[in-house]
Design a protein around this motif. Structure first.
Motif, short mmCIF file in Angstrom:
data_model
loop_
_atom_site.label_atom_id
_atom_site.label_comp_id
_atom_site.label_asym_id
_atom_site.label_seq_id
_atom_site.Cartn_x
_atom_site.Cartn_y
_atom_site.Cartn_z
N PHE B 582 0.85 -1.19 0.00
CA PHE B 582 0.00 0.00 0.00
C PHE B 582 0.87 1.23 0.00
O PHE B 582 2.01 1.21 0.46
CB PHE B 582 -0.91 0.02 1.22
N PHE B 589 -4.45 5.80 2.46
CA PHE B 589 -3.92 4.56 1.93
C PHE B 589 -4.46 4.35 0.54
O PHE B 589 -5.62 4.65 0.26
CB PHE B 589 -4.36 3.37 2.79
N CYS B 591 -3.62 1.78 -3.20
CA CYS B 591 -2.70 0.84 -3.82
C CYS B 591 -2.66 1.10 -5.31
O CYS B 591 -3.29 0.40 -6.08
CB CYS B 591 -3.08 -0.60 -3.51
N LEU B 623 -6.56 -4.03 2.98
CA LEU B 623 -6.52 -2.59 3.24
C LEU B 623 -7.60 -2.20 4.24
O LEU B 623 -7.36 -1.44 5.17
CB LEU B 623 -6.72 -1.83 1.92
#
Lengths: 736, 818
Positions: B582, B589, B591, B623
């Motif tokens: 990530f 956050f 990705c 996540l």
């Protein structure tokens, strides 16, 4: 558990902890579903209640909350939660909103409206937002309630909190009537309501004026206390001439013999000169006490007006009334400039500066000072109290400070009722936080010279809250006359004397003993006798001070470069700095600077003169008072609490070790050493989770939310829109 | 050298020229002239002025101190009259308490009866100065006042001399300064004989790194010496920590994929088991071999299943921003001599805001706090990524460790931290500080920003630090003194090259000669000492203020595998998709598919097949869990948890200006401060010293009382006085008869625990000087206040108190007081 009424004996937990968080709110017993009541105080009556109400926690994203009952009594708005485990008993003044709302917003269909008295709609509100005077914010959701209940509670709250009312309706009277009479007021604080108190005070400061007893029945003036002190040479004839207006009222005497007086201004002088002559006689009388010199300081000319102060504070406090954290982070970005733009800090600085000027006259020039103002009860009180705190170590003790407030503010007839607007009257001139301003100034002093003060910042915060609790006789009246007459009129048993309203100094009404220990400063440096002798060290006198004009030091013409100040000099930084001091005509500021330098040359004495630091970075924000309710700011184990906590540990260790040394016989206790108990801090040690808002808000289920911000959740929900979101608000929303 | 440099000063011919150069001979190296200046070997006094008064800062006690002012090749020295005669056998100290090195001076201002003038090397004075004001680069302002009895020629000449010898903004002068300070044979000999502080980790050998691995309990990592001769990366250190599974031969191939060859390297392990790594940005996105990718993945993940890349590239302030902010801050705090507008008090706060310095501090602290909280989760690697890995990575990485690792809050630990994350890791000190005035574009106060961040932490949690503000200040000031090997190079290779004279074959093609040197024949550099050799700069008394005794809860020994983070469900570990990556950027956050270049386009096709991983879609549940875990309260968390990170409050009013650093020279701030109140140390520090002192006495009392009964008497008196002079802050009764039962019961437990920790402490804080030395400070104050000497002298404030246990040689002034 501010155990009002219970005398504080019952509850055992540290007090103010329970203020804000819904999790902490406890009701006494599990009552049948209908009858959820907080512990009612004597004389408290529930007007209406509604159930179920959703109270929002201050979390803008989740919109979570707890269900409970909302009650409106003649004293407070109270929320009793359905869910809390019931472990503690004890009446809970903590969750009161105490009818001290500033505003009540009501949300109709996503729109927010400020509710003022008299403009109630019949429309059904969905949400109610309450801003309190002590800067808490509550949000209640009414959608789950039956419509008529919701309307009822809403009307009830609006009616009792926001509509003008008469003095007799103030809760203090129903409270005092039904209170058990054995409670008496605090013993140690000098109340300045008897002749002896004033005589004692004059003896203490070695003043030589006379006590006026002619106003015992308020025949002289209703705006003056029963007893007061004036210069001895004022004749009885003059005393009655203008109903006490223009009389130089003695405040305090410096040890050099000069004294501080305050006076209200007289009406505009007439043709015949009666007033002028009267005034001259008054000034002469005041000047006579010491060397026939007197300076007059008209505060209304040099300080901001009462209205300015009010407006500035109104702007200032908006930064701390936070409905949701987003607003907060938005304001945080421009923190300094926005705080500065309100001008509140500058007003504090100006007041302190004025007080320093007065101190200078008393301390250095040894002249008498007469401070004047239109009524003589607003800024006069601020300045005279500050001057006395700076000069007299007695007023830096807890009882001394309380006595000072009694002397200058309560007996001095500060119009608390109007200035705090307890009666919510709109036609009166706007409420103005003059007393709060004074506390702010004291806080700055406490911050800068903490070992010199016996009381702590927590004490000041609590005191500033208590002003709005309509229970105490201290803050309820405009003058001594009003106090006495009202209390007499309201008394149930006229033959037994007037109604016995508690004074705010009776802290056991609000707090139990353990909580009261937090009022004391553990590092207070008490007076040492041997010290006094040894401190008189002849310090070398310097012939010349750096770049500063000085009348005290005879500078040879060759060296005194400032005498011929030229344009070229102004280019240089140092001169520029100094020219700031010299800016005003006949340069009082330069004198002030010199005064500071003289003070700096003396060794620091916590029991001598204290001068505040006034430069830009030194005047700070009273974080405890203004930020304590904002969860975003609280941090576990951080901030000043961490320091206090550590100091507690160390203090206890020091005591332990001293004890051990004592046992070994190589440590002799000394008589003049003052007892100081680290107990208040022991209390702090015992609570496991201290947040930086201790002792006001207990730490909630603490998460590292401020660190990993709420926007994380948003990012989860909006993963596909990440790219667009990144560009926009995230920087602002982010975190602590 | 000495004679050569002397001729460059065009000292105006004055009658007393002989007197001026009185102490020049190298033979008379350790000599002192009649006014008590203790010269360094080879130091040469150029000018002297008698009957000068120095204005003491509030920190030093305020007021004026009279004495003699000297200007030498190396410094402007001020010797107070009646100062104790220095011990001839003592080691040379570069700077006395009142001295300032010429290289730290930024501006010289002379104030005459009629005018004030900025004196530059080329300007001429047309008046006799009455005051001499030296503005220093480290934000101090020194003010000297000439007496009427000072000979006019002396006043004029010393002003001239200082103006001509101080280190002006010219390339090359720095070398002559260094030579003046350290160039003499005796000094070189002395420096080469100095032993390094063995109490701290220098991170210069592989053993040092192994020690760090052991200290943090990191497993699965090894020290690789593949860069031993700086062949792989010129800016990296010789030893780097990489996963055990990666062989050196495999490792060599990875260097090419990173900017400047700065591969991901392990720097620290959180006690909960997460690893902190740092790396530069990716480069050369061509991945031909599967093995290549496997190694990259291995290096990045260590032994963990998750990796979070924290991107510091775009949201942190750029060096140019910082430089601008710092310049503005200096102007605000110090006042710009050339401008005639001063900031009024009521506009001070917004001006401060306008500098953005505090914003940048908040930004760094916030980023570090985020990383610190991520690390607490355990079982992941957090990789700090910055394009060059030489600026903000240093700041954030070391801040994270200061927050999380209490070892880094001790002096020894902090010094090791700076060694590890800055010195060895290749922060470009030389260019960033711009000693040589040849890299103006590169100049940025990044290390100062870091020090300020640490100060903010200290100000909010003083009880959790062993080091004190004085230490941070000392480090701050040393940065402006171009004498230390620590700051005089851009990377470890340069440092090694200088000290070991590595053969030329190892230097890179583009060469290293960034020092523009004036002379044709290359002079031999003097051996530069490391900055951590504090004895060179500060007297024992000053150094004693660097630390305070800290009674910290004892740390549990690190566990081999780190501690399992129990607040995560067990399925977290088993269920987590191995190898999910990530990006943490702007507190979010995500990705992105191109996070790891080999996983997205190009050569990653085969890779994706073999590992059947789709980067973004599959890792989303992980996540989600990550975010949940970060929001969850930690049931283990406790105020007494030593691993609990120091998370600072970063709200507007909580981040404050470092008053004792930035405002110490500002006259307007001094105008209000009472010297004694600002002089006082932090109450926590004083109380801690008091505890220490009482313990010592208790130990003494229980060992042998009868023989030295008299001495006890003495000591008691002394300590009483001591408390009074300590502003009476912790005066309270010894006869604590009324101390409540509750407090005594609780305190007994706490004191026993703290005693346990105290027993442990000597080993942990071995760098801490003995308490007697620290206590001397208080005893000295007593002489200061009660003024047996008549004149307050700050040098005597540090004088030992007679009762305390003292080393033999520390005594003359202490003996004098009684």
């Amino acid at each position: 558990m501010l155990s009002l009424g219970g005398g504080g004996a019952k509850s055992s937990k540290p007090s103010f902890v329970s203020y804000i968080t819904p999790e902490e709110i406890k009701s006494e017993k599990e009552p049948p579903k209908k009858e959820r009541h907080p512990n009612l105080l004597p004389g408290e009556v529930v007007f209406c209640s509604a159930d179920p109400i959703l109270k929002h926690t201050q979390d803008d994203v989740s919109q979570r909350g707890i269900f409970g009952t909302l009650l409106c009594t003649n004293f407070r708005v109270s929320f009793v939660s359905d869910e809390t485990p019931l472990e503690e008993t004890g009446s809970n003044l903590g969750d009161l909103i105490s009818l001290q709302m500033l505003f009540c917003f009501v949300v109709y269909d996503e729109k927010r409206k400020m509710i003022t008295g008299g403009m109630l709609k019949n429309k059904y509100p969905s949400k109610m937002i309450i801003h309190c005077k002590d800067l808490r914010v509550f949000q209640f959701c009414l959608t789950f309630t039956k419509e008529e209940d919701a309307r009822k509670i809403f009307h009830g709250i609006a009616h009792h909190c926001l509509e003008p009312k008469s003095l007799k309706c103030v809760f203090a009277f129903s409270y005092a009537v039904s209170r058990s009479p054995e409670m008496q007021r605090s013993q140690r604080t000098v109340m300045f309501d008897s002749k002896e108190d004033w005589a004692q005070e004059m003896k203490r400061t070695k003043g030589n004026c006379r006590i006026v007893t002619e106003n015992e029945g308020f025949k002289l003036s209703t705006r003056l206390p029963k007893y007061f002190i004036i210069p001895s040479s004022v004749t009885d004839e003059d005393l009655f001439k203008f109903q006490g207006k223009g009389l130089p009222i003695w405040c305090w005497s410096h040890h050099s013999g000069c004294a501080l007086f305050k006076a209200s201004t007289l009406p505009v002088p007439q043709e015949d000169g009666v007033i002028q002559r009267y005034m001259e006689r008054m000034l002469d009388a005041a000047a006579q006490t010491h060397l026939y010199s007197l300076k007059i300081e008209d505060l209304s000319e040099t300080l901001p007006t009462v209205q300015d102060i009010q407006q500035s504070y109104a702007k200032f406090k908006q930064f701390f009334l936070i409905d949701n954290s987003t607003d907060f982070w938005v304001s945080d970005v421009k923190w300094f400039s926005s705080v500065e733009n309100t001008g509140w800090m500058d007003i504090i600085r100006k007041c302190l500066q004025k007080a320093v000027e007065v101190v200078e006259c008393l301390e250095k020039e040894n002249t008498n000072i007469l401070i004047m103002e239109e009524e003589g009860t607003d800024l006069c009180c601020v300045i005279s109290s500050l001057v006395q705190i700076m000069l007299d170590p007695h007023y830096r003790t807890l009882t001394g400070f309380q006595g000072l407030v009694q002397k200058e503010w309560v007996a001095g007839c500060h119009a608390f009722l109007d200035r705090c607007n307890h009666l919510c009257q709109k036609d009166k001139e706007s409420p103005s936080p003059i007393f709060l301003l004074f506390l702010e100034c004291v806080w700055q002093l406490v911050q800068q010279h903490s070992p010199a003060f016996q009381f702590s910042e927590t004490y000041l915060t609590v005191l500033s809250d208590s002003v709005h609790v309509p229970v105490f006789s201290t803050f309820l009246f405009n003058s001594a006359y009003q106090r006495e007459s009202t209390l007499k009129a309201e008394s149930q048993h006229p033959q037994r004397g007037p109604l016995n309203c508690p004074a705010v100094w009776d802290w056991s009404v609000q707090f139990d003993c353990k909580a009261q220990e937090l009022f004391l400063n553990p590092l207070y440096a008490d007076k040492l006798k041997q010290d006094k002798v040894l401190r008189k060290v002849p310090r070398p006198k310097h012939q010349r001070q750096l770049s500063l004009p000085s009348s005290a030091f005879k500078t040879p013409p060759k060296k005194g470069f400032f005498k011929d100040e030229t344009e070229s000099l102004k280019k240089m930084l140092r001169v520029k700095r100094i020219s700031r001091w010299m800016a005003s005509p006949d340069s009082p500021a330069a004198n002030t600077r010199e005064f500071y330098e003289a003070w700096q040359r003396r060794p620091l004495d916590h029991h001598g003169l204290l001068l505040p630091w006034l430069d830009g970075p030194a005047v700070r924000l009273w974080m405890q008072r203004y930020l304590r309710w904002i969860p975003e700011v609280q941090i576990l184990g951080g901030g000043p609490v961490a320091v206090t906590n550590k100091m507690a540990e160390l203090l206890v260790q020091v005591q332990e070790l001293r004890k051990k040394l004592d046992l070994k016989g190589c440590w002799q206790p000394e008589a003049e050493r003052v007892q100081l108990q680290p107990r208040p801090l022991a209390l702090a040690r015992n609570s496991l989770r201290l947040s930086s808002a201790f002792p006001f808000a207990s730490s909630r289920n603490w998460t590292f939310k401020p660190v990993i911000p709420t926007s994380l959740l948003q990012s989860l929900m909006l993963t596909d829109k990440l790219a667009s979101q990144e560009d926009e608000t995230t920087e602002v929303i982010s975190l602590v | 050298m000495l004679t050569g440099s002397k001729t460059t000063f065009k000292v105006r011919q004055m009658p007393d020229i002989k007197e001026r150069i009185m102490n020049q001979s190298g033979l008379h190296a350790r000599g002192r002239d009649m006014f008590g200046l203790c010269c360094l070997p080879g130091e040469c006094v150029l000018q002297r002025a008698v009957l000068v008064r120095k204005k003491l800062s509030p920190k030093e006690g305020g007021g004026w101190l009279s004495g003699t002012l000297f200007c030498t090749h190396f410094r402007v020295a001020f010797v107070p009259q009646d100062s104790p005669r220095p011990d001839d056998n003592a080691d040379p100290v570069l700077l006395g308490d009142h001295d300032v090195a010429l290289a730290s001076i930024e501006k010289v201002v002379a104030v005459g009866p009629l005018r004030t003038k900025l004196v530059t090397p080329s300007s001429s004075l047309k008046f006799t100065p009455e005051e001499l004001i030296l503005y220093c680069r480290d934000l101090r302002v020194l003010c000297f006042l000439f007496d009427r009895l000072t000979p006019d020629t002396q006043a004029v000449e010393i002003t001239y001399t200082i103006a001509k010898t101080y280190h002006p903004l010219k390339p090359g002068t720095i070398l002559s300064f260094q030579n003046a300070a350290l160039g003499s044979i005796e000094m070189k000999q002395f420096l080469s004989n100095r032993r390094r502080d063995s109490g701290m980790n220098w991170f210069e050998s592989s053993g040092d790194w192994e020690q760090e691995l052991e200290r943090t309990g990191a497993t699965g990592w090894r020290v690789s010496s593949v860069n031993d001769r700086f062949e792989m990366s010129t800016s990296l250190s010789r030893f780097n920590v990489v996963p055990q599974k990666v062989l050196d031969t495999e490792l060599k191939k990875t260097f090419a994929h990173f900017n400047e060859g700065r591969i991901p390297r392990w720097v620290w392990r959180h006690p909960h088991g997460s690893d902190l790594l740092r790396m530069a940005s990716f480069q050369n996105n061509i991945y031909h071999e599967k093995d290549d990718i496997r190694n990259l993945e291995l290096i990045l993940f260590g032994g963990q299943s998750q990796c979070i890349v924290v991107d510091l590239g775009d949201e942190m302030p750029s060096p140019a921003d910082l430089q601008l902010a710092h310049t503005r801050l200096r102007t605000l705090c110090l006042g710009d001599i050339s401008s005639s507008v001063s900031v009024p008090d009521d506009k001070w706060l917004s001006s401060l805001e306008g500098t953005h310095w505090l914003d940048y501090i908040r930004c760094c602290l916030r980023k570090a706090a985020e990383v610190a909280c991520l690390l607490r989760r355990g079982h992941l690697t957090v990789v700090l990524q910055e394009p060059e890995d030489r600026d903000m990575n240093c700041v954030v990485s070391s801040l994270v460790q200061v927050m999380c690792d209490q070892h880094c809050r001790t002096v020894a630990g902090f010094q090791a931290l700076v060694q590890k994350e800055w010195v060895v890791a290749g922060h470009r000190f030389l260019s960033r500080i711009n000693y040589h005035r040849d890299s103006d574009k590169e100049e940025a106060p990044i290390f100062l920003l870091f020090l300020d961040c640490v100060w903010q932490l200290w100000a909010q949690f003083p009880a959790r630090f062993q080091l004190t503000e004085d230490f941070l200040l000392a480090l701050h000031d040393s940065l402006h003194l171009p004498l230390f090997s620590t700051f005089l190079a851009n990377c470890q290779r340069e440092r090694c090259r200088r000290s070991q004279n590595l053969p030329q074959s190892y230097t890179p093609v583009n060469g290293l000669r960034e020092l523009p040197r004036g002379s044709v024949e290359e002079p031999v550099d003097p051996p530069y000492p490391p900055v951590w050799d504090w004895a060179l700069q500060y007297s024992t008394q000053r150094r004693a203020l660097f630390t305070q005794p800290v009674c910290q809860p004892s740390t549990p020994a690190p566990v081999l595998n780190g501690n399992f983070n129990t607040n995560l469900g067990p399925n977290w570990i088993s269920d987590g998709v191995p190898g999910s990556v990530f990006l943490l950027s702007r507190s979010l956050f995500s990705c992105p598919s191109n996070l790891l270049p080999w996983r997205s386009g190009g050569g990653s096709v085969s890779y994706r097949k073999s590992h059947r991983r789709a980067p973004s879609s599959e890792s989303l549940p992980a996540l989600e869990r990550l975010i949940k875990a970060c929001g969850q309260p930690d049931p283990l968390q406790d105020i007494h948890d030593p691993h609990q990170p120091l998370i600072p409050l970063l709200l507007g009013p909580c981040v404050r200006i470092w008053r004792n650093c930035y405002l110490r020279g500002a006259l307007h701030a001094q105008a209000f401060t009472h010297p004694m109140s600002s002089n006082a140390r932090h109450p926590v520090e004083r109380l801690a010293s008091e505890v220490e002192h009482l313990r010592e006495r208790l130990a003494q009392a229980s060992v042998g009382r009868p023989p030295n009964r008299k001495r006890h008497e003495h000591r008691r008196l002394d300590s009483n006085l001591n408390q009074n002079t300590n502003n009476g802050t912790f005066l309270f009764s010894s006869s604590s008869s009324s101390s409540s039962s509750s407090s005594s019961s609780s305190s007994s437990s706490s004191s026993s625990s703290s005693r346990a920790s105290q027993q442990e402490s000597p080993s942990r804080f071995s760098a801490r000087p003995p308490a007697a030395a620290r206590y001397r400070d208080g005893g000295g104050k007593h002489t200061f206040l009660f003024g047996h000497q008549g004149e307050p002298q700050s040098s005597q404030r540090y004088a030992p108190c007679p009762g305390a246990k003292l080393p033999k040689n520390s005594g003359p002034s202490g003996a004098k007081t009684h």
